[in-house]
Design an enzyme around this catalytic site. Structure first.
Site: not given
Length: 530
Positions: A100, A178, A202
């Site tokens: 990420k 996210s 997330s």
């Protein structure tokens, strides 16, 4: 070329060579030529084989690259090799892992999907990235996300929205957030596994929305050194993979104490975590009554009930439990997380690194500080909203009514969980063990999200508060710092009435365990998926 060489050497073997008039010498020459022809044939066959494999690899790469561009899951391509510190015989040797884009990587851009960090390249690797490379993993890509991890659908990104590989009526579904880019990369086979971060769900929510596994370990087990902070007391590095086995494999490689991270649990504390010889053969499974809300969609409720019945038929015990602060937990989270974010994001001013507005940034006329324009242009709408919310809840006129009250709710959430688990919290004062016949359970089983993923069009029509409701089942475990995992359960029979071929056909089921009981949670997850 192979045919030409073969004809040449065959004719050579049949002709009279100078100095070799015949007899034994001629036989030796012929034998040597035949041997050489055989060698050439083998080389040519190997070359053809390599060429075919290379062609297939190119086709796979083009397809993967095309998928990546269409879904916008990847923002930066990664490293082609594991690095100098990699162990060629490591547990992750040759495995591609996407990271990420809020986890820093040396010599690779790390922007947290924000304009404020445009073209920022960190001078060091995050600890979890170092551990991946030491075990032989290849950092294949940096994945898209909601800016600074603030969002539930991966739509608030300076690099553009992430799209799910699934759709409904031709409209892409939400990939969750996210860590939507990491989830989509795993779901579409662009990497073996991926790292995300989980602040209030997330990792688990994107996993549920894309039909894969998403694991959030106990707070403090995986190092946060090198993770761009959103909310320090909640941020946890998580794992996304296509199976529980792969998740366990990766987790075992990066679960280590890190002295650079002040929240990392020391070796002596880790020895007290979990239970020795944890066994998931006969589980006591808690069913939280407060998770049976009106907003629970029929398909999610039907799949949840079927999963519970299957576990009971397999010999596991189901126990209703009560977690009264489940609903207030969501409100508390959206006070505490923005408050911490407003403090963490104060350092982004465009002076030392990242984006800076062109021309003069100061505005004496409007009495604005040096960096006001830069922050106004560099942060997206959702980030600005949460900074303002957090700054207000920390103000002298609101801190008692909001921030302090939210901290009290957080403590109540932790007590709720401690009251239902048979295993006591290893970091709190020892209390009498809860007898199993009085409600003590090993794990809790809940849906990960109250509904199947909405379409992107539906997400755009939601208000911020409606969007925040997606986290109602994932936030409590984050507030308590507990291990939680989302696993896909297939929708079968009449449960899937109304679903299209391109729709997602899995419902995410969430397992929550006591703090430090990560191994048991992973074992229970394998039981559920079976």
């Amino acid at each position: 070329m192979a045919i030409v060489l073969e004809i040449f050497f065959v004719s050579l073997s049949r002709s009279d060579l100078p100095g070799h008039s015949g007899g034994r010498d001629r036989d030796l020459t012929s034998a040597s030529a035949q041997h050489f022809i055989s060698k050439v044939k083998n080389v040519m066959l190997s070359a053809r084989f390599c060429w075919r494999n290379a062609s297939r690899s190119c086709q796979v790469y083009r397809k993967s690259h095309s998928i990546s561009q269409q879904l916008n899951a990847i923002v930066h391509n990664g490293r082609p090799d594991p690095g100098k510190s990699a162990d060629a015989s490591g547990f992750l040797s040759g495995k591609t892992v996407a990271v990420k884009d809020n986890i820093v990587t040396k010599d690779l851009p790390t922007t947290a999907a924000s304009k404020i960090l445009t073209d920022y390249i960190p001078p060091f690797d995050a600890t979890v990235v170092k551990l991946l490379q030491q075990h032989g993993a290849i950092i294949s890509a940096k994945t898209n996300l909601d800016e600074f991890g603030m969002g539930s659908h991966s739509q608030h990104s300076h690099a553009g929205a992430v799209l799910s590989p699934f759709s409904k009526n031709g409209v892409p579904l939400s990939p969750g957030g996210s860590s939507g880019g990491s989830a989509v990369s795993v779901a579409t086979g662009q990497c073996w596994a991926a790292l995300g971060t989980d602040t209030g769900g997330s990792v688990r929510l994107p996993a549920a929305y894309t039909g894969i596994v998403g694991f959030k370990p106990s707070y403090g087990l995986l190092s946060r050194w090198g993770v761009i902070q959103y909310a320090n007391s909640l941020d946890t590095v998580g794992i996304l993979a296509r199976s529980v086995a792969d998740t366990k494999h990766l987790y075992g490689c990066i679960n280590a104490y890190d002295q650079q991270d002040p929240t990392s649990l020391s070796a002596t504390v880790r020895e007290r975590l979990g239970r020795k010889g944890a066994d998931a053969k006969r589980l006591r499974i808690g069913v939280p009554l407060e998770y049976n809300i009106d907003e629970l969609s029929p398909v999610v409720r039907a799949t949840y009930l079927r999963t519970l019945n299957a576990l009971q038929n397999a010999g596991h015990t189901l126990q209703p439990v009560s977690l009264p602060t489940t609903q207030p937990a969501l409100s508390a989270y959206y006070v505490l997380a923005p408050a911490e974010a407003s403090s963490n994001l104060a350092k982004y001013d465009g002076i030392r690194y990242g984006y800076r507005t062109p021309g003069s940034d100061a505005s004496a006329k409007n009495n604005l500080p040096l960096y006001a324009s830069t922050r106004g242009e560099g942060f997206g709408e959702e980030v600005q909203r949460r900074i303002l919310l957090g700054a207000y809840t920390l103000s002298s006129e609101a801190i008692d009514n909001y921030f302090i009250q939210a901290q009290k709710v957080r403590r109540l959430v932790q007590r709720d969980f401690d009251s239902v688990f048979a295993q006591q919290h290893p970091l709190l004062e020892r209390q009498a063990e809860i007898p199993s016949d009085e409600g003590g359970v090993d794990v809790l089983l809940t849906p990960t999200a109250p509904t199947l993923p909405p379409t992107i069009k539906e997400v755009k029509q939601q208000s911020p508060v409606e969007s925040y409701m997606n986290d109602v089942f994932t936030v409590p475990a984050s507030l308590a710092g507990l291990p939680a995992i989302s696993v896909p359960v297939r929708i079968i029979g009449r449960e899937g009435d109304g679903l299209e071929e391109t729709d997602v056909h899995d419902v995410g089921m969430q397992l929550i365990g006591q703090f430090g009981d990560d191994e048991l949670v992973l074992q229970a997850a394998e039981v559920v998926v079976q």
